[in-house]
Motif scaffolding. Structure first.
Motif, PDB file in Angstrom:
ATOM      1  N   PRO A 208     -21.453  24.746  14.677  1.00  0.00           N
ATOM      2  CA  PRO A 208     -20.789  23.973  13.633  1.00  0.00           C
ATOM      3  C   PRO A 208     -19.797  24.785  12.822  1.00  0.00           C
ATOM      4  CG  PRO A 208     -23.096  24.403  13.081  1.00  0.00           C
ATOM      5  CD  PRO A 208     -22.918  24.804  14.503  1.00  0.00           C
ATOM      6  N   TRP A 209     -20.070  26.080  12.660  1.00  0.00           N
ATOM      7  CA  TRP A 209     -19.149  26.919  11.884  1.00  0.00           C
ATOM      8  C   TRP A 209     -17.827  27.084  12.616  1.00  0.00           C
ATOM      9  CZ3 TRP A 209     -16.495  31.529  12.395  1.00  0.00           C
ATOM     10  CH2 TRP A 209     -15.948  32.046  11.218  1.00  0.00           C
ATOM     11  N   ILE A 210     -17.908  27.427  13.904  1.00  0.00           N
ATOM     12  CA  ILE A 210     -16.693  27.602  14.698  1.00  0.00           C
ATOM     13  C   ILE A 210     -15.935  26.288  14.801  1.00  0.00           C
ATOM     14  CG2 ILE A 210     -15.809  28.129  17.008  1.00  0.00           C
ATOM     15  CD1 ILE A 210     -18.073  30.125  17.328  1.00  0.00           C
ATOM     16  N   SER A 211     -16.674  25.200  15.009  1.00  0.00           N
ATOM     17  CA  SER A 211     -16.053  23.880  15.094  1.00  0.00           C
ATOM     18  C   SER A 211     -15.302  23.561  13.807  1.00  0.00           C
ATOM     19  CB  SER A 211     -17.121  22.827  15.355  1.00  0.00           C
ATOM     20  OG  SER A 211     -16.570  21.525  15.355  1.00  0.00           O
ATOM     21  N   GLY A 212     -15.918  23.868  12.671  1.00  0.00           N
ATOM     22  CA  GLY A 212     -15.275  23.602  11.384  1.00  0.00           C
ATOM     23  C   GLY A 212     -14.020  24.427  11.186  1.00  0.00           C
ATOM     24  N   VAL A 213     -14.066  25.699  11.610  1.00  0.00           N
ATOM     25  CA  VAL A 213     -12.896  26.572  11.488  1.00  0.00           C
ATOM     26  C   VAL A 213     -11.732  26.032  12.315  1.00  0.00           C
ATOM     27  CG1 VAL A 213     -11.966  28.851  12.064  1.00  0.00           C
ATOM     28  CG2 VAL A 213     -14.189  28.659  10.938  1.00  0.00           C
TER      29      VAL A 213
END
Length: 209
Positions: A54-59
């Motif tokens: 989710p962090w990479i997706s959000g970035v």
């Protein structure tokens, strides 16, 4: 450009076959069939599904939103300057790990861009929200936001909206049904048709995420 030795269509390699001819070639040859033992083994192997970080997706979503807004303002005749933490102070992100205090907080909260036109400059902070909503609690959750003159441009799956930090502090919010469209901002005297065109880019990139 390399051509298929059979049909003349495009292929990646000189002297090779295109994908369609290659498939036909494979079909025309004997294909090794898995043994029952191999099939049973493959059935017993657990299926490993790729998990989304989710962090990479959000970035990634944030970067796409920033790019759309940056190119939109350039198309509207603005000079656009990257202003965020990494652009203004390269390498500072790693140095601030574990560092607390007002200065480090203010650096982390630096707006993404400064846009300039007709002798006026504006801080622009870009946000992406699939919910299409933005409120003061989303901005001040890390403490009071230090850039009181900043404008928040919200990219959603359907619209590009805008609200000032001062308006957020007054209790106003961006919702799915509000009419806080970027094209209505008096600060920019914007081309609404061009903004609609860029909204289509947002829809294209975010419709399946």
């Amino acid at each position: 450009m390399a051509e298929c030795i059979r049909c003349g269509e495009y292929t990646k390699f000189d002297g090779g076959l295109c994908y369609s001819c290659y498939k036909n070639e494979v079909k025309s040859t004997d294909v090794t069939i898995k043994s029952k033992e191999e099939e049973e083994t493959s059935k017993r192997k657990p299926k490993i599904e790729a998990k989304e970080n989710p962090w990479i997706s959000g970035v990634i979503k944030g970067r796409i939103a920033e790019t759309i807004v940056e190119e939109l303002f350039r198309s509207l005749g603005f000079q656009v300057f990257s202003y965020g933490m990494e652009n203004s102070i390269p390498g500072i992100k790693d140095l601030l790990k574990g560092v607390r205090g007002d200065v480090s907080k203010n650096i982390r909260q630096m707006p993404d861009f400064v846009v300039f036109k007709d002798n006026q400059a504006h801080f622009i902070e870009v946000k992406y929200r699939s919910s299409g909503e933005l409120a003061i609690k989303d901005i001040d959750k890390y403490g009071d936001y230090p850039f009181e003159n900043a404008l928040f441009v919200l990219v959603t799956k359907k619209h590009i909206k805008c609200i000032s930090y001062k308006e957020l502090k007054e209790g106003k919010e961006i919702s799915q049904t509000c009419h806080s469209y970027l094209g209505n901002r008096k600060e920019f005297d914007t081309d609404k048709n061009l903004i609609i065109e860029y909204c289509k880019y947002a829809v294209k990139f975010f419709e399946n995420v």
